[in-house]
Design an enzyme around this catalytic site. Structure first.
Site, PDB file in Angstrom:
ATOM      1  N   HIS A 142       0.838  -1.205   0.000  1.00 50.39           N
ATOM      2  CA  HIS A 142       0.000   0.000   0.000  1.00 50.39           C
ATOM      3  C   HIS A 142       0.874   1.257   0.000  1.00 50.39           C
ATOM      4  O   HIS A 142       0.587   2.238  -0.661  1.00 50.39           O
ATOM      5  CB  HIS A 142      -0.897   0.026   1.238  1.00 50.39           C
ATOM      6  N   ASP A 197      -5.833   5.688   2.448  1.00 49.11           N
ATOM      7  CA  ASP A 197      -5.984   4.293   2.044  1.00 49.11           C
ATOM      8  C   ASP A 197      -7.381   3.778   2.391  1.00 49.11           C
ATOM      9  O   ASP A 197      -7.985   4.174   3.392  1.00 49.11           O
ATOM     10  CB  ASP A 197      -4.937   3.438   2.764  1.00 49.11           C
TER      11      ASP A 197
END
Ligand code: UDP
Length: 485
Positions: free
Chosen positions: A16, A113
């Protein structure tokens, strides 16, 4: 002041963090003031980007909180299943320090995120639009939404019976075993609660950023926007947006466990398309038995290989490695290279010698494969990897499946040496493999064009920046997120 200021909040895992940092670099290269909000375990990659000339600000938030009992600096790849609830709870505690920063700096946008669903409300308190960074494919998001709506696994008589996921642009088949148990059995735990919150925040946020490009999955980009009616922008592949030198490619994420020059020298001594590269990302692990089968599969395939093995807990016994067949390294010493730990993946994939990528279908790895024009053997193990597999095998037709049907994040097993050998040879030998290779090369070219000025990803980012400027001036251009099925 006309310059936009955007905050980026990555999740605490390399899969990520790497693309979020690449997004920040891309925004910075388009004249946006950018700030990365990170936890102590991820300061290093941001500092590296800053040193290499990217104008990116940084704020470090304390993590994990002392009361959590988690070790200092922990990242999600170090989390065992029993630590997961504590870890998820600790992530929620980041909301308060983030809000303080939002209040103080008042950025024009927060890119957070997907695993931080509360970020939408945190940003809304200060009238800041929140974009979701969803590090996956359009296909995976469409498929998971259809899985949630239609629950087709309920209409089959066994977990191994295939079903078609209804109403998608292609007839994509899955089995119940590829859908996690906690999901099928509708168990309520920390993880399922988080997934529900994520779905809600996807609908309420300003929109979703995709590290993908239109030409790769046009049917699914359209489906996501027109049928599921979600706002989104495709801005990738991010790894092509920021022209980094060899150093940058070698050191994405962590430091390599092998000297990059040595690795390149080894590859350069091999014929084009003659090496099998095997790597399963930063989280998945396999049992000793499965690693043994991989070794045997490689040996019977007679191919040259680079095999990356992450250090799992059962790979050592009394300080000795017990996962390799007796004498394996000696027998394959002219053919193979085992990397124990972190590999310079992008350098390996881009090398002419690499002929096939055996991958767990993590989205970053898949894009790296696509951008390098390398066909794949797909071996998904958890998360949305089973959906990404279908993009490679059924939609793009640039790879073959090794046949894993079992969703398992850690200690995965069940694939035998014959299946590994056969999948590798289907690509490395024969007509079918060369057709896949030529199609993979076409997508490589399309990826490059998408990020060039006037390419589809370049233009979509321009449209987004324009919208954010309008938002700042009080012109709300947001369309309503409203699913039409
Ligand atoms: N990666 C790497 N070397 C390794 C393992 C992984 O450089 O030995 C990088 C890989 O290039 C990719 C990322 O780590 O950019 C892994 O992300 P992905 O989405 O593929 O999988 P995840 O780790 O999230 O399962």
């Amino acid at each position: 002041m006309n310059q936009l200021h955007v905050f980026f909040l990555p999740y605490l895992a390399y899969g990520h963090m790497i693309p979020t940092l690449e997004t920040a670099k891309l925004f910075a290269s388009r004249g946006v003031q950018t700030t990365m909000i990170v936890t102590p375990g991820f300061v290093e990659p941001v500092e590296k980007a800053r040193k290499s000339g990217f104008n990116i600000g940084i704020h470090v938030m304390k993590f994990p909180p002392e009361e959590s009992g988690l070790p200092h600096g922990i990242t999600s790849d170090q989390i065992s299943d029993d630590m997961l609830p504590k870890f998820l709870k600790s992530m929620d505690l980041l909301q308060e320090p983030l809000e303080k920063l939002l209040e103080e700096f008042r950025p024009d946008c927060l890119v957070a995120d997907v695993l931080f669903p509360w970020a939408t409300d945190a940003a809304a308190k200060f009238d800041i639009p929140r974009l979701i960074f969803h590090g996956t494919s359009f296909l995976a998001l469409c498929a998971s939404e259809h899985m949630r709506i239609y629950k087709p696994y309920k209409n089959v008589s066994s977990d191994l019976e295939e079903f078609v996921l209804p109403n998608l642009p292609h007839q994509l088949k899955f089995t119940g075993t590829q859908v996690p148990n906690f999901y099928r059995e509708e168990i309520e735990n920390e993880l399922t609660k988080l997934l529900t919150k994520i779905k809600e925040s996807e609908i309420r946020s300003y929109g979703v950023l995709f590290n993908s490009f239109y030409e790769l999955e046009p049917d699914y980009a359209d489906h996501y926007r027109k049928v599921l009616r979600r706002n989104s922008w495709h801005i990738g592949p991010l790894l092509l947006c920021n022209k980094g030198g060899e150093d940058y490619k070698a050191q994405r994420g962590k430091e390599s466990a092998i000297d990059e020059h040595e690795c390149l020298e080894w590859l350069n001594s091999k014929e084009p398309n003659s090496v099998v590269y095997i790597c399963f990302g930063s989280i998945a692990t396999f049992t000793t038995k499965q690693l043994h089968e991989i070794a045997k599969g490689l040996e019977i395939s007679s191919q040259k290989f680079i095999w990356v093995v992450r250090k799992g807990k059962n790979q050592k016994e009394d300080g000795k490695e017990n996962w390799l067949p007796e004498g394996f390294e000696e027998r394959t010493k002219d053919k193979g290279l085992i990397i124990r730990g972190w590999a310079p993946q992008l350098l390996i994939l881009e090398n002419k010698a690499t002929g096939v990528f055996v991958t767990h279908c993590g989205w970053n790895s898949m894009l790296e494969g696509v951008c390098s024009g390398v066909p794949m053997v797909t071996w998904p193990v958890f998360a949305e990897q089973f959906y990404n597999e279908k993009l490679v095998t059924d939609v793009l037709r640039i790879g073959v499946s090794v046949g894993n049907k079992q969703y398992k994040r850690k200690e995965s097993e069940g694939i035998e040496r014959e299946a590994i050998d056969m999948a590798i040879r289907r690509i490395m030998e024969g007509e079918e493999g060369s057709e896949m290779r030529s199609r993979a090369q076409e997508y490589k070219e399309k990826a490059r064009k998408a990020v060039e000025e006037d390419g589809s990803s370049y233009t979509d980012l321009s449209a987004l920046l324009e919208e954010l400027r309008a938002y700042r001036l009080g012109v709300n251009t947001t369309k309503v997120n409203n699913c039409s099925i």
